[in-house]
Design an enzyme around this catalytic site. Structure first.
Site, mmCIF file in Angstrom:
data_model
loop_
_atom_site.group_PDB
_atom_site.id
_atom_site.type_symbol
_atom_site.label_atom_id
_atom_site.label_comp_id
_atom_site.label_asym_id
_atom_site.label_seq_id
_atom_site.Cartn_x
_atom_site.Cartn_y
_atom_site.Cartn_z
ATOM 1 N N GLU A 57 0.798 -1.238 0.000
ATOM 2 C CA GLU A 57 0.000 0.000 0.000
ATOM 3 C C GLU A 57 0.829 1.286 0.000
ATOM 4 O OE1 GLU A 57 -2.795 -0.259 3.238
ATOM 5 O OE2 GLU A 57 -3.790 -2.005 2.373
ATOM 6 N N HIS A 113 -10.372 -6.011 -2.196
ATOM 7 C CA HIS A 113 -11.438 -5.837 -1.204
ATOM 8 C C HIS A 113 -12.570 -5.140 -1.945
ATOM 9 C CE1 HIS A 113 -8.965 -7.162 2.085
ATOM 10 N NE2 HIS A 113 -8.023 -6.301 1.752
ATOM 11 N N ASP A 125 -12.188 -10.259 -0.744
ATOM 12 C CA ASP A 125 -13.475 -10.363 -0.047
ATOM 13 C C ASP A 125 -14.435 -9.424 -0.749
ATOM 14 O OD1 ASP A 125 -12.431 -7.954 1.019
ATOM 15 O OD2 ASP A 125 -12.325 -8.692 3.075
ATOM 16 N N GLU A 144 -6.174 -10.599 -1.269
ATOM 17 C CA GLU A 144 -6.978 -10.406 -0.043
ATOM 18 C C GLU A 144 -8.459 -10.361 -0.384
ATOM 19 O OE1 GLU A 144 -5.534 -7.059 2.278
ATOM 20 O OE2 GLU A 144 -3.455 -7.534 1.832
ATOM 21 N N ASN A 169 2.059 -5.041 -3.228
ATOM 22 C CA ASN A 169 0.653 -5.364 -2.943
ATOM 23 C C ASN A 169 -0.141 -4.091 -2.647
ATOM 24 O OD1 ASN A 169 -1.327 -7.496 -2.344
ATOM 25 N ND2 ASN A 169 -1.187 -6.824 -0.208
HETATM 26 C C1 XIL Z 1 -6.301 -6.098 8.272
HETATM 27 C C2 XIL Z 1 -6.656 -7.269 9.177
HETATM 28 O O1 XIL Z 1 -7.591 -8.062 8.508
HETATM 29 C C3 XIL Z 1 -7.217 -6.769 10.482
HETATM 30 O O2 XIL Z 1 -7.379 -7.849 11.397
HETATM 31 C C4 XIL Z 1 -6.288 -5.730 11.103
HETATM 32 O O3 XIL Z 1 -6.901 -5.186 12.256
HETATM 33 C C5 XIL Z 1 -5.990 -4.630 10.116
HETATM 34 O O4 XIL Z 1 -5.459 -5.190 8.937
HETATM 35 N N1 XIL Z 1 -4.962 -4.451 3.658
HETATM 36 C C6 XIL Z 1 -3.976 -5.290 4.102
HETATM 37 C C7 XIL Z 1 -4.242 -6.161 5.273
HETATM 38 O O5 XIL Z 1 -2.923 -5.378 3.491
HETATM 39 O O6 XIL Z 1 -3.088 -6.377 6.047
HETATM 40 C C8 XIL Z 1 -5.340 -5.618 6.141
HETATM 41 O O7 XIL Z 1 -5.627 -6.590 7.146
HETATM 42 C C9 XIL Z 1 -6.541 -5.294 5.330
HETATM 43 C C10 XIL Z 1 -6.235 -4.264 4.293
#
Ligand code: XIL
Length: 457
Positions: free
Chosen positions: A169, A247, A276, A274, A211
């Protein structure tokens, strides 16, 4: 109100499940996909189905979840890759500067190895979830701390991670396509390439990924990243893959696949890291489109969902995962499985290898020789590897009360009084079987009288 499909209530009897799955999928899935499972004796789990085309299907989890039987049963049954949702992040692995904690992450890797899964590494450096001490650093001190962190964490897991999110990020949201402001960015624009070069040395066999999120189509942010990757490739900066967090809400950009493809065309792998998707009438179809996009891009290595059940999710209120809070497969699960089963199996193209054990039976010993005088001493410590090569070492020395370390060479000390851990530096951690190296420290007070202990990594 979410309409629950018939598959949610279906008893777990295989032949019926398949029939109902297909019936539920009619509106969503092309006719060829309906035929394919029967013709190919369809795989019945996400991991096995993805493996047919040499891909992995992973989930984020945490070691403290392993005691939850429902979570772990699904995890072990369905997935052939796992990633630590939090336990490999900077705040978890280096809570105090140069004091490393791998308790949770080692358990996660051991669980993967015991269950035939591979491991994604997430994430070496990121502006978020930094330990407080790093948040307070800047400039050269932060840059050096970043390099040390990457060396120690990627070095600890060397050979056991198939892909590392080296940098997470780093690009800004909005229209500019530029970098996000952060303490890391303020150390100089080259921080990302320094991170990648460091990671390559620390774990030469892991794929090194950049990422990010909000990169789910061709937009200003993904184009900024695209330009960085192109620049890295042209200058030989070691980058192997780009992770698309994905996401997602209730829609998906029409050029999601085209965006993956343009990165692949730069000569890097792509991974959905990631995934969802907010629960809504089109949750299953968005999951299916993402899966099919990955399958359509030859360099898309695999998909990771960000959790197992809806109640495990960081977006819990949006029920964004493939299993409901009771551990039942949701319609989205069936759409993903059917999509994965629609490919022609290619047995010559295996998914990433499962997690190998750490190289050798890592062990070491430490012996001390002292040069003392009234009120002070110099200790020279010889570290010797056991009958296998080691990747790093930590020597624990217990100092008498009133004694303090005033200087250390060829090692990094965790403190100066009481029990002090001396860890290897970048150039003397690796020792061949039976090989040895020396470090030393100077102290005031009485020299230690107990034999130091040595732990190898
Ligand atoms: C999130 C986790 O799911 C949570 O449990 C934590 O509190 C915060 O981080 N992008 C990412 C992940 O790269 O590491 C994040 O994970 C979600 C967004």
């Amino acid at each position: 109100m979410i309409r629950r499909s018939r598959t949610d209530r279906t008893p777990r009897v295989r032949p019926r499940t398949v029939l109902l799955t297909l019936a539920a999928g009619v509106a969503l899935i092309a006719p060829t996909a309906l035929v394919a499972p029967a013709a190919n004796a369809a795989a019945t789990t996400l991991g096995a189905a993805a493996a047919q085309s040499g891909r992995y299907f992973g989930a984020a989890t945490s070691s403290f979840m392993f005691s939850n039987t429902q979570h772990t049963t699904i995890l072990n049954r369905e997935f052939n890759s796992i990633v630590a949702e939090n336990e490999m992040k900077w705040d978890a692995t280096e809570p105090q500067q140069n004091v490393f904690n791998f308790t949770g992450s080692d358990r996660l890797v051991a669980h993967a190895r015991a269950n035939g899964m591979s491991v994604r590494g997430h994430a070496l450096v990121w502006h978020a979830q930094q330990p407080g001490w790093a948040q307070n650093l800047s400039g050269t001190a932060l840059r050096n701390a970043m390099i040390n962190h990457i060396n120690r964490v990627a070095g600890h897991f060397r050979g056991q991670i198939h892909s590392w999110d080296v940098v997470n990020e780093a690009f800004a949201d909005g229209g500019g396509g530029g970098r996000r402001d952060s303490n890391l960015q303020r150390t100089g624009n080259d921080w990302i390439e320094v991170a990648f070069r460091t990671a390559r040395t620390a774990d030469p066999n892991a794929k090194l990924c950049y990422n990010d999120y909000n990169t789910d189509g061709i937009n200003a942010k993904s184009t900024g990243i695209y330009n960085m990757v192109r620049d890295f490739k042209s200058r030989g900066v070691p980058i192997d893959c780009v992770g698309f967090q994905s996401h997602l809400g209730t829609g998906l950009a029409s050029d999601y696949q085209a965006n993956l493809q343009r990165f692949a065309d730069l000569g890097v792998d792509v991974q959905i890291t990631e995934l969802d998707v907010a629960q809504g009438s089109n949750q299953a179809s968005i999951y299916e489109r993402v899966t099919r996009a990955c399958l359509a891009v030859a360099r898309c290595n695999g998909i990771t969902v960000w959790g197992v059940r809806d109640n495990d999710s960081w977006r819990r209120g949006e029920n964004p995962l493939l299993f409901d809070a009771n551990g039942n497969k949701k319609p989205a699960y069936n759409s993903v499985l059917n999509a994965l089963n629609s490919v022609t199996p290619n047995p010559t193209n295996p998914p990433p290898t499962t997690t190998p054990p750490p190289p050798g039976n890592a062990a070491c010993t430490a012996s001390v020789s002292l040069n003392t005088w009234n009120g002070g001493f110099v200790a020279t410590i010889r570290v010797t590897a056991g009958n296998a090569a080691i990747r790093g070492w930590t020597v624990r020395v217990t100092l008498p009360g009133g004694t303090a370390v005033t200087g250390t060479w060829n090692a990094q000390a965790s403190g100066s009084t009481g029990t002090v851990n001396f860890s290897n530096v970048s150039y003397n951690g690796q020792l061949g079987a039976g090989g040895s190296t020396e470090f030393g420290f100077q102290g005031t007070g009485t020299a230690p009288s107990t034999t130091p202990t040595c732990t190898a990594t």
